[in-house]
Design an enzyme around this catalytic site. Structure first.
Site, PDB file in Angstrom:
ATOM      1  N   ASP A 242      25.116 -23.356  60.729  1.00 35.73           N
ATOM      2  CA  ASP A 242      24.196 -22.207  60.736  1.00 35.73           C
ATOM      3  C   ASP A 242      22.869 -22.488  60.030  1.00 35.73           C
ATOM      4  O   ASP A 242      22.032 -21.598  59.914  1.00 35.73           O
ATOM      5  CB  ASP A 242      24.868 -20.909  60.239  1.00 35.73           C
TER       6      ASP A 242
ATOM      7  N   PRO B 129      25.958 -13.837  47.221  1.00 35.47           N
ATOM      8  CA  PRO B 129      27.296 -14.258  46.801  1.00 35.47           C
ATOM      9  C   PRO B 129      27.762 -15.477  47.601  1.00 35.47           C
ATOM     10  O   PRO B 129      27.445 -15.614  48.787  1.00 35.47           O
ATOM     11  CB  PRO B 129      28.166 -13.037  47.103  1.00 35.47           C
TER      12      PRO B 129
ATOM     13  N   LYS C 141      22.191 -13.728  55.782  1.00 40.15           N
ATOM     14  CA  LYS C 141      22.418 -13.176  57.133  1.00 40.15           C
ATOM     15  C   LYS C 141      23.757 -12.453  57.175  1.00 40.15           C
ATOM     16  O   LYS C 141      24.634 -12.694  56.326  1.00 40.15           O
ATOM     17  CB  LYS C 141      22.414 -14.289  58.189  1.00 40.15           C
TER      18      LYS C 141
ATOM     19  N   GLY D 266      30.327 -15.581  53.570  1.00 33.73           N
ATOM     20  CA  GLY D 266      29.969 -15.442  54.987  1.00 33.73           C
ATOM     21  C   GLY D 266      28.557 -14.936  55.171  1.00 33.73           C
ATOM     22  O   GLY D 266      28.181 -14.453  56.244  1.00 33.73           O
ATOM     23  N   LEU D 267      27.731 -15.053  54.104  1.00 35.93           N
ATOM     24  CA  LEU D 267      26.356 -14.547  54.158  1.00 35.93           C
ATOM     25  C   LEU D 267      25.336 -15.673  54.302  1.00 35.93           C
ATOM     26  O   LEU D 267      24.129 -15.433  54.328  1.00 35.93           O
ATOM     27  CB  LEU D 267      26.054 -13.710  52.895  1.00 35.93           C
ATOM     28  N   GLY D 268      25.820 -16.901  54.362  1.00 36.55           N
ATOM     29  CA  GLY D 268      24.948 -18.042  54.675  1.00 36.55           C
ATOM     30  C   GLY D 268      24.027 -18.490  53.551  1.00 36.55           C
ATOM     31  O   GLY D 268      23.045 -19.189  53.817  1.00 36.55           O
ATOM     32  N   GLY D 269      24.334 -18.120  52.317  1.00 33.95           N
ATOM     33  CA  GLY D 269      23.432 -18.431  51.200  1.00 33.95           C
ATOM     34  C   GLY D 269      23.104 -19.917  51.076  1.00 33.95           C
ATOM     35  O   GLY D 269      21.929 -20.290  51.000  1.00 33.95           O
ATOM     36  N   GLY D 270      24.130 -20.761  51.065  1.00 35.47           N
ATOM     37  CA  GLY D 270      23.916 -22.208  50.905  1.00 35.47           C
ATOM     38  C   GLY D 270      23.084 -22.766  52.048  1.00 35.47           C
ATOM     39  O   GLY D 270      22.189 -23.599  51.847  1.00 35.47           O
ATOM     40  N   SER D 271      23.339 -22.286  53.267  1.00 31.98           N
ATOM     41  CA  SER D 271      22.612 -22.766  54.445  1.00 31.98           C
ATOM     42  C   SER D 271      21.155 -22.309  54.412  1.00 31.98           C
ATOM     43  O   SER D 271      20.247 -23.052  54.791  1.00 31.98           O
ATOM     44  CB  SER D 271      23.261 -22.241  55.727  1.00 31.98           C
TER      45      SER D 271
END
Ligand code: C5P
Length: 305
Positions: free
Chosen positions: A138, A98, A12, A102-107
């Site tokens: 998030d 990455p 995101k 701040g792109l929410g990958g882990g979430s």
């Protein structure tokens, strides 16, 4: 799950992120607009005989119990009424989003794990949503996708009018930012003092339908494109501000930091302008990625298990 199940976990960006105040629970009250993008990780679930396993193609990504996927598995296992540690499933993660960006990958990975394992272990929807909120502020957004308004910690969600798709140029600096640290820098600068929501803003918070995004992306009201974490993070990492300016000079209709950084995005209405901007920024040795916004319908179809 007799054969392998492969699911995409989309990233995101935050089209806007207003920090309205600090909360007693250590979190911050937010008013943010989430937008899904096509950039994604891929999770492959396989049935195994032994204990739960997690592997990742990126050695920089932890695969122990600190990984949100492993924590999601533990949550769904106990929510299903089973005892002990999770069992019978192996997950392989291909990491493209990455980290600390701040792109929410882990979430997003965690939300996929919640949905797939809930189905496998027969866990009801309400328990999935509770587990998501426990895993991170998030994570609930990633159960929905598309363009959403997030209030409270960012986990009280309202669907917004879906704008037409836009091209997104992501610039990934060679440093990451911890979310906790970014909020700490925000507080150190005086926090949300003077940023208390105005009467009209408060009314807007209660009337999410007023937050449609007209004329996107060029006509998107600049007022909406504010990230309150951008200045505190840029104070510690001046490169963020330089990248935002470079994206604007390269023709982005809008450019901002995503979430708590370090990724910066630029929005473009056509692909050739986005590609040209990418070429320009890459020439300056910046790491760039070209992607596209994804609406909720597409998100839910492509993220289906
Ligand atoms: O929920 P999550 O673990 O992703 O948040 C990481 C940290 O970011 C929190 O521990 C908190 O310090 C900060 N945060 C915040 N307010 C939010 C979301 C995150 O202060 N709404």
């Amino acid at each position: 799950m007799s054969s392998a199940v492969r699911v995409r976990a989309f990233a995101k960006i935050n089209l806007s992120l207003r920090v309205l105040g600090a909360r007693a629970d250590g979190y911050h009250e937010l008013r943010t607009i989430f937008q899904s993008i096509a950039l994604h990780d891929t999770l492959t679930f396989r049935q195994v005989r032994g204990p739960f396993e997690l592997a990742c193609d990126d050695p920089a990504c932890p695969t122990d119990e600190t990984n949100l996927i492993a924590r999601a598995a533990a949550q769904m296992w106990s929510a299903s009424g089973r005892k002990g540690a999770p069992h019978g499933v192996a997950i392989h993660l291909v990491k493209r989003i990455p980290m600390q960006a701040g792109l929410g990958g882990g979430s997003s990975d965690a939300a996929v794990a919640l949905r797939v394992l809930a189905k496998r272990w027969r866990v009801a929807g309400a328990k999935i949503r509770d587990a998501a909120a426990l895993l991170g502020a998030d994570v609930p957004y990633f159960l929905e996708g598309g363009t959403m308004l997030g209030l409270d910690r960012g986990d009280l969600l309202f669907p917004l009018h879906e704008p037409a798709s836009a091209w997104v140029v992501l610039v990934i600096p060679d440093f990451g930012v911890s979310t906790r640290e970014a909020f700490g820098w925000f507080d150190a600068r005086g926090g949300a003092r003077g940023l208390q929501p105005s009467g009209s803003e408060l009314r807007a918070r209660r009337s999410p339908e007023t937050l449609a995004l007209p004329g996107w992306p060029e006509g998107l009201a600049l007022r909406e494109m504010v990230n309150d974490l951008e200045a505190p993070v840029a104070e510690h990492h001046p490169e963020i501000a330089r990248i935002i300016s470079a994206l604007r000079r390269a023709g982005a209709a809008q450019a901002a930091m995503s979430g708590s950084g370090s990724a910066v995005f630029g929005l473009f209405s056509d692909r050739s302008a986005a590609s040209a901007a990418m070429t320009r920024l890459s020439a300056g040795s910046l790491r760039t990625l070209l992607t596209k916004t994804v609406n909720r319908q597409t998100y839910q179809r492509l993220a289906a298990t």
